[in-house]
Design a protein around this motif. Structure first.
Motif, PDB file in Angstrom:
ATOM      1  N   VAL A 264      47.582   6.701  83.015  1.00  0.00           N
ATOM      2  CA  VAL A 264      48.198   6.374  84.520  1.00  0.00           C
ATOM      3  C   VAL A 264      48.068   4.818  85.010  1.00  0.00           C
ATOM      4  O   VAL A 264      49.127   4.268  85.415  1.00  0.00           O
ATOM      5  CB  VAL A 264      47.570   7.337  85.725  1.00  0.00           C
ATOM      6  CG1 VAL A 264      48.456   7.497  86.820  1.00  0.00           C
ATOM      7  CG2 VAL A 264      47.660   8.788  84.816  1.00  0.00           C
ATOM      8  N   LEU A 265      46.881   4.338  84.652  1.00  0.00           N
ATOM      9  CA  LEU A 265      46.584   3.129  85.239  1.00  0.00           C
ATOM     10  C   LEU A 265      47.450   1.922  84.499  1.00  0.00           C
ATOM     11  O   LEU A 265      48.175   1.098  85.495  1.00  0.00           O
ATOM     12  CB  LEU A 265      45.393   2.491  85.025  1.00  0.00           C
ATOM     13  CG  LEU A 265      44.811   1.114  85.691  1.00  0.00           C
ATOM     14  CD1 LEU A 265      45.035   1.142  87.057  1.00  0.00           C
ATOM     15  CD2 LEU A 265      43.401   1.028  85.200  1.00  0.00           C
ATOM     16  N   HIS A 266      47.842   2.253  83.435  1.00  0.00           N
ATOM     17  CA  HIS A 266      48.739   1.243  82.610  1.00  0.00           C
ATOM     18  C   HIS A 266      50.210   1.497  82.629  1.00  0.00           C
ATOM     19  O   HIS A 266      50.961   1.143  81.794  1.00  0.00           O
ATOM     20  CB  HIS A 266      48.318   1.062  81.331  1.00  0.00           C
ATOM     21  CG  HIS A 266      46.720   0.436  81.370  1.00  0.00           C
ATOM     22  ND1 HIS A 266      45.588   1.042  80.563  1.00  0.00           N
ATOM     23  CD2 HIS A 266      46.136  -0.589  82.007  1.00  0.00           C
ATOM     24  CE1 HIS A 266      44.598   0.364  81.025  1.00  0.00           C
ATOM     25  NE2 HIS A 266      44.895  -0.756  81.656  1.00  0.00           N
ATOM     26  N   SER A 267      50.612   2.680  83.241  1.00  0.00           N
ATOM     27  CA  SER A 267      52.146   2.892  83.234  1.00  0.00           C
ATOM     28  C   SER A 267      52.772   2.356  84.663  1.00  0.00           C
ATOM     29  O   SER A 267      51.948   1.543  85.505  1.00  0.00           O
ATOM     30  CB  SER A 267      52.175   4.439  83.603  1.00  0.00           C
ATOM     31  OG  SER A 267      51.663   4.726  84.914  1.00  0.00           O
ATOM     32  N   SER A 268      53.908   2.132  84.430  1.00  0.00           N
ATOM     33  CA  SER A 268      54.712   1.525  85.697  1.00  0.00           C
ATOM     34  C   SER A 268      56.207   2.045  85.600  1.00  0.00           C
ATOM     35  O   SER A 268      56.631   2.781  84.816  1.00  0.00           O
ATOM     36  CB  SER A 268      54.724  -0.136  85.489  1.00  0.00           C
ATOM     37  OG  SER A 268      55.531  -0.372  84.175  1.00  0.00           O
ATOM     38  N   GLY A 269      56.872   1.885  86.727  1.00  0.00           N
ATOM     39  CA  GLY A 269      58.167   2.239  87.106  1.00  0.00           C
ATOM     40  C   GLY A 269      58.071   3.656  86.945  1.00  0.00           C
ATOM     41  O   GLY A 269      57.458   4.464  87.684  1.00  0.00           O
ATOM     42  N   ASN A 270      59.362   4.139  86.467  1.00  0.00           N
ATOM     43  CA  ASN A 270      59.618   5.624  86.170  1.00  0.00           C
ATOM     44  C   ASN A 270      58.575   6.391  85.461  1.00  0.00           C
ATOM     45  O   ASN A 270      58.165   7.462  85.895  1.00  0.00           O
ATOM     46  CB  ASN A 270      60.942   6.049  85.528  1.00  0.00           C
ATOM     47  CG  ASN A 270      62.102   5.875  86.680  1.00  0.00           C
ATOM     48  OD1 ASN A 270      62.149   6.095  87.818  1.00  0.00           O
ATOM     49  ND2 ASN A 270      63.381   5.606  85.925  1.00  0.00           N
ATOM     50  N   ASP A 271      57.988   5.805  84.700  1.00  0.00           N
ATOM     51  CA  ASP A 271      56.852   6.179  83.865  1.00  0.00           C
ATOM     52  C   ASP A 271      55.797   6.704  84.786  1.00  0.00           C
ATOM     53  O   ASP A 271      55.212   7.570  84.749  1.00  0.00           O
ATOM     54  CB  ASP A 271      56.297   5.292  82.586  1.00  0.00           C
ATOM     55  CG  ASP A 271      55.353   6.072  81.933  1.00  0.00           C
ATOM     56  OD1 ASP A 271      55.344   7.198  81.557  1.00  0.00           O
ATOM     57  OD2 ASP A 271      54.495   5.202  81.247  1.00  0.00           O
TER      58      ASP A 271
END
Lengths: 85, 85, 85, 85
Positions: free
Chosen positions: B62-69
């Motif tokens: 979760v920490l390294h996700s961004s945008g729609n992800d």
């Protein structure tokens, strides 16, 4: 145990199968949330077993107890409720 | 899965061993409350596994996700919180 | 707070009204189980409030955080999950 | 109700005060997680009340019941356990 033995054994075997499935998911490096959902599903089966066991216990062992035995059995139930609340 | 694989596998094997133990207790016609307590103990182990899996998921995926992800991942977490609350 | 303020306030006022109702039930010496059921109903309302608050928090504050702020916010979520699991 | 009336009333008033506090936190636009934590604290107080009520109920009303009354009272307890498990 006074619960329906066949039903309880069947549910426990299902839960054991689910744990085997989760171990395989880890081996296959599956997505965390999919693994978490399977763990939750396995806990739900175990809750179902616990309900069966405790419902039968209340309707049989506790109902037909008396005196100090009843007192002790109700104190066991109070302890379980305390953990759950 | 991003959680400590060795720890998670060890805990899951313990939980599976507990289910085998509960099946044996039923075979031995043990007292309902003793069986119920073992079921609760097994659920506690599975909760511990779930915490490991979800903590690592939050701190990594979760920490390294961004945008729609990121949006989707946080919505998965919201769904899990909804079931627990 | 990023949750729907009106909805949250309305639910909290309902929960407060239920507590007043429970205090009245105690005054009226009502049956234990009826009182217990009302306590459970009040807790369910508070769970609903908590879902609203945390869902909005995830979909807004957490989603739009980054860097160390995101790290801290996800660690707060992990702490809440740990208490619930 | 057979529980310690004074203790139960005191706890319920504390819970009501906490709800007033949460309403004020919302008015003051406080941080979501702080509000969520206060909701959880209020639920914990209500759980404590529920334990008091149900423990006293088991140790008094249920223990001193018999026949169909005992059967019904144990079925009420089974229903509560079912919701919690």
């Amino acid at each position: 145990m006074t619960a329906d033995r066949q039903k309880v054994v069947r549910l426990l075997r299902t839960a054991r199968g689910q744990i085997d499935g989760i171990l395989k998911m880890i081996d296959d490096n599956r997505y965390c949330i999919d693994i978490s959902n399977q763990i939750t599903a396995c806990q739900a089966i175990l809750s179902k077993v616990n309900k069966e066991v405790l419902n039968a216990h209340l309707a049989n062992c506790v109902l037909h107890s008396s005196g100090n035995d009843a007192k002790e059995k109700l104190s066991e139930i109070a302890k379980i409720l305390d953990q759950l609340l």
